[in-house]
Design a protein around this motif. Structure first.
Motif, PDB file in Angstrom:
ATOM      1  N   THR B  76       0.853  -1.188   0.000  1.00 38.17           N
ATOM      2  CA  THR B  76       0.000   0.000   0.000  1.00 38.17           C
ATOM      3  C   THR B  76       0.890   1.239   0.000  1.00 38.17           C
ATOM      4  N   ALA B  78       0.889   5.245   0.595  1.00 38.18           N
ATOM      5  CA  ALA B  78       0.082   6.310   1.210  1.00 38.18           C
ATOM      6  C   ALA B  78       0.806   7.647   1.033  1.00 38.18           C
ATOM      7  N   TRP B 103      -3.412   4.965  -1.295  1.00 37.32           N
ATOM      8  CA  TRP B 103      -4.095   5.782  -0.309  1.00 37.32           C
ATOM      9  C   TRP B 103      -3.497   7.190  -0.325  1.00 37.32           C
ATOM     10  N   TYR B 105      -3.600  10.851   2.363  1.00 35.16           N
ATOM     11  CA  TYR B 105      -4.075  11.376   3.653  1.00 35.16           C
ATOM     12  C   TYR B 105      -3.722  12.863   3.740  1.00 35.16           C
ATOM     13  N   GLU B 123     -11.703  10.686  -5.619  1.00 36.92           N
ATOM     14  CA  GLU B 123     -11.568   9.239  -5.437  1.00 36.92           C
ATOM     15  C   GLU B 123     -12.153   8.495  -6.631  1.00 36.92           C
ATOM     16  N   LYS B 146      -8.145   4.837  -1.812  1.00 37.83           N
ATOM     17  CA  LYS B 146      -8.803   5.372  -0.620  1.00 37.83           C
ATOM     18  C   LYS B 146      -8.180   6.723  -0.234  1.00 37.83           C
ATOM     19  N   PHE B 154      -6.636   7.607   9.012  1.00 38.49           N
ATOM     20  CA  PHE B 154      -5.463   6.970   8.381  1.00 38.49           C
ATOM     21  C   PHE B 154      -4.612   6.270   9.438  1.00 38.49           C
ATOM     22  N   GLN B 157      -5.509   2.848  10.600  1.00 37.13           N
ATOM     23  CA  GLN B 157      -5.261   1.729   9.679  1.00 37.13           C
ATOM     24  C   GLN B 157      -3.859   1.151   9.818  1.00 37.13           C
TER      25      GLN B 157
END
Lengths: 253, 253
Positions: B76, B78, B103, B105, B123, B146, B154, B157
């Motif tokens: 992932t 981010a 992702w 944030y 998104e 996401k 965030f 997670q």
């Protein structure tokens, strides 16, 4: 700290004669006497410099900085002319990722046809992109930008490299994902490496043959299909990892 | 061969119910009865399929294809909300390079402020980009997209990962270029890996603290300063090299 490339040899004091550079320094960044920047001359050494006079565009060189972020090998990226503005992205990202030179050539399967005038204009634009990216990523060298108008002229340059890699997705499809890893273990500091990429349609069989005759080795870049502008970024990242991180690792341990 | 993702489980025959997919198949590609494509359902298995009826948007599944191009770990990415359309580029390229999820944030130093409505729209746009890129790069999975509207959501997670890497250029500046290489040697197949990137301004000291409390490890991505949209591409390329090329290498030799 802001970094600028200055053509020529280091002299003290320095007068900035390039108009764009002076404009960025004194109009955009509004440097005044006493402000410090990093200047990089043709020798690739970063030097701390202090504004003597904003009016005269003059700097005093304070000291050499030990910082060297160049890859331990000289990597040239050669892309088959891709569509649209993809060379802009390739040039910017390849500069950040440490390329020594960014070339492009008219490939058999290039859709775009760029004539001499268009090519010169494009080369000029790319040179500006590369200069900006080299300053932002704090390179010691500004990568060379060269667009070949004939494939023959590109082929003539192939003799100047220690290793030539041909990015060829069929190699990965055939199950050999390790060709590049094997080859990178034999690379030595200071070598000149050329990485050849096709345009969107790929490299033609005839071109593969020519590149192999010049000593090129076919390598895959992982099992996924990468777009023509993504492949050079993968290759440079992997070179950095194999030659910078792993090298430093062996020194550490 | 053209590849399409189809929501749900594989059934035979298949009726394509997604409007955009059907439009691409029968209006753009003009498939007719007998034409073959690759369909990928939720199980991530590629299946050869033949058009039964262009009018009914129906296919017959012919056979499973063994082809699996997913990374051996679930990565992932981010990103701290970056400026402009940079997430578009990150999403497209991260998909090509094998990310399992993309992702973003709201980081302390993110310049952009995206509210709920803007976020939902963004998104949706990114999901389309990612789907297209997953089809083009022949992925077995469509990466998740996401966008978190609160940093707290965030942070919650972060417990779901086996390893968290914090891309932090100061680590490289401090001379430790090998942190990532060392860590990648301990990664095992099937692990869930999170790579956290800052926005243009970087990751704030407070965020570094929070990410480290969650088990994050600071790693540099080579000695050059990479832009916020380039860093994830470097990280994914390096993961591919370390876990795909090198892994296959050891099997070969």
């Amino acid at each position: 700290m802001q970094q600028y490339f200055v053509n020529g040899r280091a002299e003290n004091p320095v007068i900035i004669r390039d108009r764009d550079t002076a404009k960025h320094m004194f109009s955009v960044m509004r440097l005044v006497a006493g402000d410090e920047v990093v200047l990089v001359f043709d020798d690739g050494i970063k030097r701390l410099a202090k504004v003597l006079s904003a009016e005269n565009h003059s700097f005093e060189l304070i000291e050499d900085l030990p910082d060297n972020v160049e890859l331990p090998v000289q990597v040239t990226i050669a892309s088959g002319f891709p569509k649209g503005d993809k060379l802009d992205l390739i040039s910017q990202k390849a500069t950040e990722l440490g390329a020594a030179a960014i070339w492009a050539y008219p490939a058999d399967w290039s859709v775009v046809k760029w004539d001499g005038k268009k090519l010169a204009k494009k080369e000029e634009k790319l040179a500006k992109i590369v200069l900006g990216a080299a300053e932002q990523s704090k390179r010691n060298r500004v990568p060379e930008v060269k667009l070949f108008d004939q494939k023959a002229a590109f082929l003539e340059q192939l003799t100047g490299f220690d290793k030539i890699f041909i990015a060829y997705e069929e190699t990965a499809k055939a199950g050999d994902l390790s060709a590049l890893a094997r080859e990178l273990e034999t690379v030595e500091t200071g070598q000149k490496i050329l990485f050849i990429f096709g345009p969107e349609g790929g490299i033609s069989p005839k071109e593969i043959e020519l590149f192999e005759q010049a000593g090129g080795i076919k390598v895959g870049l992982g099992p996924r299909i990468l777009r023509t502008e993504t492949a050079p970024l993968y290759a440079l990242s992997v070179l950095s990892y194999a030659l910078e991180m792993k090298e430093f690792k062996s020194l550490d341990s």
